[in-house]
Design a protein around this motif. Sequence first.
Motif, PDB file in Angstrom:
ATOM      1  N   ASP A  76       4.572  12.600  -3.969  1.00 35.01           N
ATOM      2  CA  ASP A  76       3.738  11.437  -3.630  1.00 35.01           C
ATOM      3  C   ASP A  76       2.936  10.955  -4.830  1.00 35.01           C
ATOM      4  O   ASP A  76       2.764   9.747  -5.037  1.00 35.01           O
ATOM      5  N   ALA A  77       2.433  11.888  -5.632  1.00 37.04           N
ATOM      6  CA  ALA A  77       1.719  11.496  -6.847  1.00 37.04           C
ATOM      7  C   ALA A  77       2.669  10.802  -7.810  1.00 37.04           C
ATOM      8  O   ALA A  77       2.301   9.824  -8.480  1.00 37.04           O
ATOM      9  N   THR A 122       9.547   4.759  -1.308  1.00 38.40           N
ATOM     10  CA  THR A 122       9.270   3.677  -2.248  1.00 38.40           C
ATOM     11  C   THR A 122      10.524   2.824  -2.401  1.00 38.40           C
ATOM     12  O   THR A 122      11.561   3.100  -1.780  1.00 38.40           O
ATOM     13  N   ARG A 129       3.322   7.283  -6.473  1.00 35.60           N
ATOM     14  CA  ARG A 129       2.147   6.425  -6.666  1.00 35.60           C
ATOM     15  C   ARG A 129       2.047   5.963  -8.123  1.00 35.60           C
ATOM     16  O   ARG A 129       1.791   4.791  -8.400  1.00 35.60           O
ATOM     17  N   THR A 151       0.852  -1.187   0.000  1.00 36.98           N
ATOM     18  CA  THR A 151       0.000   0.000   0.000  1.00 36.98           C
ATOM     19  C   THR A 151       0.891   1.241   0.000  1.00 36.98           C
ATOM     20  O   THR A 151       1.864   1.316   0.764  1.00 36.98           O
ATOM     21  N   HIS A 152       0.567   2.183  -0.862  1.00 36.52           N
ATOM     22  CA  HIS A 152       1.378   3.396  -0.984  1.00 36.52           C
ATOM     23  C   HIS A 152       1.514   4.104   0.360  1.00 36.52           C
ATOM     24  O   HIS A 152       0.549   4.247   1.113  1.00 36.52           O
ATOM     25  N   ARG A 153       2.737   4.545   0.638  1.00 42.83           N
ATOM     26  CA  ARG A 153       3.010   5.342   1.826  1.00 42.83           C
ATOM     27  C   ARG A 153       3.732   6.604   1.385  1.00 42.83           C
ATOM     28  O   ARG A 153       4.724   6.523   0.635  1.00 42.83           O
ATOM     29  N   GLU A 191       4.768   3.343  -8.786  1.00 42.49           N
ATOM     30  CA  GLU A 191       4.506   2.049  -8.162  1.00 42.49           C
ATOM     31  C   GLU A 191       3.463   1.252  -8.924  1.00 42.49           C
ATOM     32  O   GLU A 191       3.647   0.042  -9.164  1.00 42.49           O
ATOM     33  N   GLU A 192       2.392   1.892  -9.327  1.00 43.89           N
ATOM     34  CA  GLU A 192       1.343   1.150 -10.041  1.00 43.89           C
ATOM     35  C   GLU A 192       1.862   0.613 -11.372  1.00 43.89           C
ATOM     36  O   GLU A 192       1.579  -0.531 -11.747  1.00 43.89           O
TER      37      GLU A 192
END
Length: 373
Positions: free
Chosen positions: A327-328, A289, A331, A283-285, A334-335
Amino acid sequence: MRIAIAGGGLGGLTLALILRKHGMDPVAYEREADRSARSQGGSLDLHPESGQRALAEAGLADRFRSTARPEGEEHRVLDPAGRTLVHHRPPPGSFDGRPEIDRRLLRDLLLDSLPDGTVAWGHRLVAVTPRPAGGFRLAFDGGGHADCDVLVGADGARSVVRSLLTDAPLFPVATLAELTISDADRRHPELAELVGPGNLWCVGAGRILAAQRLGDGSIRVGVTLPADAPADAPADGRRVDTKRALLDVFDGWNPGLTALIEAGDGPPTPRTIEAMPTGTRWTHRPGVTLLGDAAHLMPPVGEGANQAMLDAAELGEEIARNPDDPDAAIRAYEEAMFARILPIAEMSARVQSMMLSPTAADDLVRFFAPRPA
């Protein structure tokens, strides 16, 4: 924005270089004392769609071509009797495939492109603590500390940063023992001719004897056995720290092949090969990363370094596109990374299993057979 990269390996250095290309000033904290503190291992085949793409985005495509060895892509697969099952020869001088480059040379290529101070040598990360106002405090062996706003774990299989995001376990997939034959052309010309300019795999039921030519004229020899080697193998199949034990493993094989073990400069260096569960994600934190082996440790079948460098390129480009909202950027990275890595990790697990199966020779012949366009 203070960006800290834990680890100064190929992935961490690629990320640092791409971030600097976009005007940022990251610091890579590396546990080794300096670039020559230890051997960097063997040779890598850099794939056009991943490792080479990352170098191109870092502005190092031409320097890579001046250093890499396209002839190193040649590989042969032999059976225990020494019969050739597969022989792949790349087109002479072509960089369209997967040219080889020594790990040491590739790392030096990245380090030489970074200004002094980008890598903080002798900083072994031992703990990471979230800061109340955001970001993280890094604690190093010996008592030093550093703060950052964004933390990237590029610290390999035993990542300290990983624990902030996932408790995914590591599990053994194979036992490996390595030897080096230095100055092979002069000292062992018959073995130099056997291995050729690239890679040699000798495969039998549940065991592999491999050899790889490096750019300095040495040959790196590796013996791979299953992690759950049968009890009747020498010392449970895990005592692979002497040449005698390795030769017992390959009893009955062509002596011209097992001569690779006998010619090693010293005793073999054993280690356990581990991997993370296929499909691991988290889960993103905010602010943290992972990339490379810290994110998706896979069996070593040729994808690890390539995917680490591609991770770095994609993460660096995302941060550069959205510097005001890291953070964007994380995210999005990561996806995309999770989706890209899943089929590659599945393939790597299948190949590792195939190479140590009772029918490895037949399976590899089918694997390398030309496919219809």
